[in-house]
Design a protein around this motif. Structure first.
Motif, PDB file in Angstrom:
ATOM      1  N   UNK A  23     -25.644  87.925  42.545  1.00 49.47           N
ATOM      2  CA  UNK A  23     -26.314  86.766  41.955  1.00 49.47           C
ATOM      3  C   UNK A  23     -26.240  86.784  40.432  1.00 49.47           C
ATOM      4  N   UNK A  24     -26.408  85.617  39.824  1.00 46.69           N
ATOM      5  CA  UNK A  24     -26.317  85.488  38.379  1.00 46.69           C
ATOM      6  C   UNK A  24     -27.554  84.796  37.832  1.00 46.69           C
TER       7      UNK A  24
ATOM      8  N   UNK B 223     -26.974  77.396  45.943  1.00 44.06           N
ATOM      9  CA  UNK B 223     -25.978  78.423  45.684  1.00 44.06           C
ATOM     10  C   UNK B 223     -24.829  77.774  44.926  1.00 44.06           C
ATOM     11  N   UNK B 224     -24.089  78.573  44.173  1.00 41.50           N
ATOM     12  CA  UNK B 224     -22.910  78.031  43.505  1.00 41.50           C
ATOM     13  C   UNK B 224     -21.674  78.773  44.001  1.00 41.50           C
ATOM     14  N   UNK B 225     -20.547  78.036  44.057  1.00 42.99           N
ATOM     15  CA  UNK B 225     -19.277  78.633  44.448  1.00 42.99           C
ATOM     16  C   UNK B 225     -18.313  78.476  43.294  1.00 42.99           C
ATOM     17  N   UNK B 226     -17.733  79.586  42.891  1.00 42.24           N
ATOM     18  CA  UNK B 226     -16.786  79.566  41.781  1.00 42.24           C
ATOM     19  C   UNK B 226     -15.512  78.844  42.197  1.00 42.24           C
TER      20      UNK B 226
ATOM     21  N   UNK C 235     -25.718  77.316  35.135  1.00 48.53           N
ATOM     22  CA  UNK C 235     -25.653  75.980  34.530  1.00 48.53           C
ATOM     23  C   UNK C 235     -24.423  75.843  33.648  1.00 48.53           C
ATOM     24  N   UNK C 236     -24.094  76.897  32.909  1.00 49.04           N
ATOM     25  CA  UNK C 236     -22.921  76.870  32.033  1.00 49.04           C
ATOM     26  C   UNK C 236     -21.647  76.717  32.854  1.00 49.04           C
ATOM     27  N   UNK C 237     -21.552  77.467  33.965  1.00 52.46           N
ATOM     28  CA  UNK C 237     -20.375  77.366  34.826  1.00 52.46           C
ATOM     29  C   UNK C 237     -20.250  75.955  35.406  1.00 52.46           C
ATOM     30  N   UNK C 238     -21.393  75.359  35.805  1.00 49.20           N
ATOM     31  CA  UNK C 238     -21.356  74.003  36.350  1.00 49.20           C
ATOM     32  C   UNK C 238     -20.961  72.990  35.278  1.00 49.20           C
ATOM     33  N   UNK C 239     -21.435  73.196  34.051  1.00 44.44           N
ATOM     34  CA  UNK C 239     -21.142  72.272  32.951  1.00 44.44           C
ATOM     35  C   UNK C 239     -19.657  72.276  32.615  1.00 44.44           C
ATOM     36  N   UNK C 240     -19.038  73.462  32.598  1.00 44.30           N
ATOM     37  CA  UNK C 240     -17.620  73.568  32.241  1.00 44.30           C
ATOM     38  C   UNK C 240     -16.690  73.403  33.436  1.00 44.30           C
ATOM     39  N   UNK C 241     -17.207  73.118  34.613  1.00 41.86           N
ATOM     40  CA  UNK C 241     -16.375  72.888  35.786  1.00 41.86           C
ATOM     41  C   UNK C 241     -15.805  74.142  36.410  1.00 41.86           C
TER      42      UNK C 241
END
Length: 126
Positions: free
Chosen positions: A16-17, A42-45, A23-29
């Motif tokens: 986990x992060x 959850x987020x998926x890279x 949020x940064x990863x989601x903002x930059x796609x």
């Protein structure tokens, strides 16, 4: 501090992060939002992660009579904490009710006109 679960591009779970990094990863796609059957965020890279090392994780239980504590922790941070309320008071009320009914049944089956040493709860079988 709350951590966000992370999945690799192939769906493999990673460590986990922090929410700010997510949020940064989601903002930059670099990641997308994924919900599982339990509707857990959850987020998926979308890009390959720089590392896929996993830290050892320990589960801790603190059992009690009325409450139970659950904690999941890695070496550096706590992943999950829960406080479970157990149904002990309901169980004790139901058990005491059963005990009262059982004693009433047994008292109806005893012939109290006989002396104590000749009383029997049931007839002798043989």
């Amino acid at each position: 501090m709350i951590r966000v679960p992370v999945l690799a591009p192939d769906g493999k779970p990673l460590m986990p992060t922090l929410p700010s990094r997510a949020r940064r990863w989601l903002k930059y796609g670099k990641a997308k939002v994924v919900h599982n059957d339990l509707n857990v965020f959850c987020i998926q890279l979308l890009v390959e992660p720089s590392g896929s090392d996993q830290q050892p994780i320990a589960l801790g239980l603190d059992p009690g009579k009325n409450f139970t504590g659950v904690g999941i922790q890695s070496e550096s941070f706590t992943l999950f904490m829960a406080h479970l309320i157990l149904p002990f008071s309901d169980v004790t009320k139901k058990m005491s009710g059963r005990r009262i009914l059982r004693r009433a049944r047994r008292s109806r089956r005893i012939n109290r006109l006989l002396p104590f040493n000749k009383r029997a709860h049931r007839q002798k079988r043989f």
